[in-house]
Design an enzyme around this catalytic site. Structure first.
Site, short mmCIF file in Angstrom:
data_model
loop_
_atom_site.label_atom_id
_atom_site.label_comp_id
_atom_site.label_asym_id
_atom_site.label_seq_id
_atom_site.Cartn_x
_atom_site.Cartn_y
_atom_site.Cartn_z
N TYR A 1 0.84 -1.20 0.00
CA TYR A 1 0.00 0.00 0.00
C TYR A 1 0.87 1.25 0.00
CZ TYR A 1 -3.71 3.27 0.82
OH TYR A 1 -4.59 4.31 0.67
N PHE B 1 -7.05 21.56 -24.81
CA PHE B 1 -7.39 20.15 -24.89
C PHE B 1 -8.64 19.94 -24.05
CE2 PHE B 1 -7.47 15.67 -23.90
CZ PHE B 1 -7.51 15.18 -25.20
N THR B 2 -9.49 19.02 -24.48
CA THR B 2 -10.83 18.86 -23.89
C THR B 2 -10.81 18.73 -22.37
OG1 THR B 2 -10.62 16.52 -24.41
CG2 THR B 2 -11.84 17.87 -25.99
N ASP C 1 2.16 19.92 -20.58
CA ASP C 1 1.37 18.72 -20.88
C ASP C 1 2.26 17.86 -21.76
OD1 ASP C 1 -0.20 16.74 -21.92
OD2 ASP C 1 -1.97 17.99 -22.18
N LYS D 1 0.00 7.34 -23.49
CA LYS D 1 0.40 7.66 -24.87
C LYS D 1 1.88 7.34 -25.07
CE LYS D 1 -3.53 10.28 -24.60
NZ LYS D 1 -4.36 10.43 -23.40
N ARG E 1 -12.71 15.47 -34.09
CA ARG E 1 -12.00 16.53 -33.36
C ARG E 1 -12.39 17.86 -34.00
NH1 ARG E 1 -9.75 14.68 -28.49
NH2 ARG E 1 -12.00 14.74 -28.43
N PHE F 1 -18.49 14.94 -26.50
CA PHE F 1 -18.09 14.06 -27.60
C PHE F 1 -18.04 12.59 -27.20
CE2 PHE F 1 -13.79 13.38 -26.03
CZ PHE F 1 -13.60 14.49 -25.21
N1 PM9 Z 1 -6.07 12.25 -24.89
C1 PM9 Z 1 -6.79 11.21 -26.88
O1 PM9 Z 1 -7.41 10.30 -27.45
C2 PM9 Z 1 -7.73 10.42 -24.64
C3 PM9 Z 1 -9.18 10.55 -24.84
S1 PM9 Z 1 -9.86 12.04 -25.53
C4 PM9 Z 1 -10.10 13.00 -24.10
O2 PM9 Z 1 -6.09 12.02 -27.50
C5 PM9 Z 1 -3.60 15.47 -23.83
C6 PM9 Z 1 -2.80 16.25 -24.81
C7 PM9 Z 1 -4.29 14.35 -24.22
C8 PM9 Z 1 -5.08 13.64 -23.27
C9 PM9 Z 1 -5.88 12.54 -23.63
C10 PM9 Z 1 -5.08 14.12 -21.92
C11 PM9 Z 1 -5.89 13.44 -20.87
C12 PM9 Z 1 -4.37 15.23 -21.60
N2 PM9 Z 1 -3.65 15.88 -22.55
O3 PM9 Z 1 -6.97 10.54 -21.21
O4 PM9 Z 1 -6.91 11.38 -18.89
O5 PM9 Z 1 -4.22 13.96 -25.48
O6 PM9 Z 1 -5.08 9.98 -19.70
O7 PM9 Z 1 -5.29 12.25 -20.53
C13 PM9 Z 1 -6.85 11.31 -25.44
P1 PM9 Z 1 -6.13 10.97 -20.06
#
Ligand code: PM9
Length: 463
Positions: free
Chosen positions: A77, A129-130, A220, A263, A387, A454
């Site tokens: 833990y 970014f969303t 980021d 990623k 997008r 989306f």
């Molecule tokens: N990106 C993508 O498909 C995941 C789903 S769409 C919201 O591109 C950036 C630049 C990203 C990103 C996720 C996140 C969030 C932050 N910054 O999905 O929470 O491309 O791990 O990361 C998606 P998490």
């Protein structure tokens, strides 16, 4: 003996040890599936997809070393050995001293936004970014776009469309004052701009600007290795540096980082918040225990932290990133040669179709990019992501739909997953849709969630 010739063509620096079988579906099966999914590719069952280019997030193939690392998970833990391995790897490759693991990128965004943003603040960024913008807004902040204008033009060939426009930053400071700007958020390989990089020169200039105004830089770093590769290939004076060196230099120019480790570092789940400031780290530790877990695992299992530490080292290898971006360029070139309108230059993680030019008969209010994702899926079994206006959502004050200049469909390549033949089939599918583009109909929304619409919105065709 003659010195080894530099290879002109690329090939993957790995071979395949295990495969995952795919289900083949018919045109009629897919027509039924997309109707049931409300014309939203997020709502399809993955089993009904042949080539899944929805996202590169959590979909990459881990290496045998990463899988071996999973067996070395220390699930204590508190104080798991994998946490210390991860923390040390992050410091070695990314330069940040303190690490708080989170379940994925938005976990880090949530903690950071809550700690640093006060109601009434402004958060400039090189395009939104969303999830990032939503967390800024939920903390009471307002996002301000300070990316260069070229980034909003899909045809502009500028090699660093992720760059910051300092005139826009200066204007913001004179309008609201530097004390209303808790940080500037810089994405490497800007996702919503089409996977476009920021240059080292621009980032160095930003460092200076931020020092003068006493504003920290949040990085980021979701796709930092891809950005570093473009710097190596395109920026003057950088061709002799390794991708790993450039990655380290980029990170060193920033203060804090949020990472979706799903990623670049090729794990199926995970992320972190990293920084150099001890006080901020303390605050983040206090916050992470509320929302994610103890500060030595955040939202991650020990085994996942181990796989991530190993994935970081693999993600910055020159041969890996050359093949990764090379595959994206292969698909992009194939589409462009056939006359498919795409965002140029081709991005690092995806090829972005320009839906406005692809479907000129559909007005943006009828969501041409969303309609195109559905058409490509039905034609070919390839899943892509919208997008454009659907992703952009609504203005939080007026409730009006944003109508972004970029109305795109993203064909996103998971790392180390698909072959060149899959790229050929994908290109054929998209070209088939282009040939009968006028038959594609616009869409209207039948269900709309309040935020991040989306993901779960539903649509029907406008007859
Ligand atoms: N990106 C993508 O498909 C995941 C789903 S769409 C919201 O591109 C950036 C630049 C990203 C990103 C996720 C996140 C969030 C932050 N910054 O999905 O929470 O491309 O791990 O990361 C998606 P998490």
């Amino acid at each position: 003996m003659a010195k080894e010739q530099k290879r002109k063509s690329w090939a993957e620096p790995f071979r395949i040890k295990m495969v995952e079988l795919l289900k083949m579906t018919s045109y009629e099966d897919r027509q039924k599936a997309i109707e049931e999914a409300g014309y939203n590719t997020f709502l399809l069952r993955a089993d009904d997809v042949y080539i899944d280019l929805l996202t590169d997030s959590g979909t990459s193939a881990m290496s045998d070393r990463q899988w071996a690392g999973m067996m070395m998970g220390d699930e204590a833990y508190a104080g798991s050995r994998n946490f210390y391995h991860l923390r040390d790897t992050i410091e070695q490759y990314y330069s940040y001293k303190y690490t708080v693991p989170t379940h994925q990128g938005r976990g880090a965004e949530h903690i950071l936004s809550q700690i640093m943003i006060n109601p009434g603040d402004y958060v400039p960024g090189n395009m939104y970014f969303t999830t990032t913008r939503l967390h800024q807004e939920m903390a009471g902040g307002t996002f301000v776009d300070v990316i260069i204008d070229q980034a909003h033009d899909p045809n502009d060939l500028y090699p660093f469309k992720g760059n910051v426009d300092f005139e826009k930053l200066d204007k913001l400071v004179s309008r609201v004052g530097a004390d209303k700007i808790p940080y500037i958020c810089i994405a490497t390989c800007v996702n919503m701009a089409g996977g476009q990089p920021i240059s080292l020169a621009n980032l160095r200039q930003l460092r200076q600007w931020c020092d003068e105004h006493k504003i920290p830089i949040v990085h980021d770093m979701t796709r930092v290795a891809e950005n570093a590769y473009f710097i190596q290939q395109r920026e003057e004076g950088c061709s002799d540096k390794s991708v790993a060196q450039i990655v380290h230099e980029i990170c060193s120019l920033t203060d804090i980082a949020t990472m979706s480790a799903k990623k670049d570092p090729m794990v199926n789940i995970g992320g972190f918040l990293a920084m150099n400031d001890a006080d901020l780290y303390q605050k983040a530790c206090n916050m992470v225990v509320i929302y994610e877990g103890l500060h030595t695992y955040g939202g991650m299992a020990g085994r996942d932290m181990e796989a991530l530490a190993i994935g970081i080292t693999e993600s910055v290898h020159d041969d890996h990133i050359r093949a990764r971006v090379g595959q994206v360029e292969y698909l992009g070139d194939k589409l462009a040669e056939a006359g498919v309108p795409i965002v140029k230059p081709i991005g690092g993680h995806a090829v972005f179709l320009d839906a406005k030019r692809f479907l000129p008969h559909i007005p943006q209010e009828q969501f041409p990019a969303q309609a195109l994702t559905a058409a490509v899926y039905v034609q070919s079994g390839v899943r892509s992501m919208e997008r454009g206006a659907v992703s952009a959502g609504r203005d939080k004050n007026t409730g009006e739909n944003y109508m972004p200049k970029l109305e795109l469909v993203r064909l996103t390549l998971p790392r180390r997953v698909y072959t060149q033949a899959h790229m050929d089939v994908t290109a054929e599918g998209v070209i088939d849709v282009l040939e009968k583009a006028e038959q594609v109909k616009g869409l209207r929304i039948t269900y709309e969630p309040e935020v991040l619409r989306f993901f779960q919105a539903r649509f029907e065709p406008i007859e």
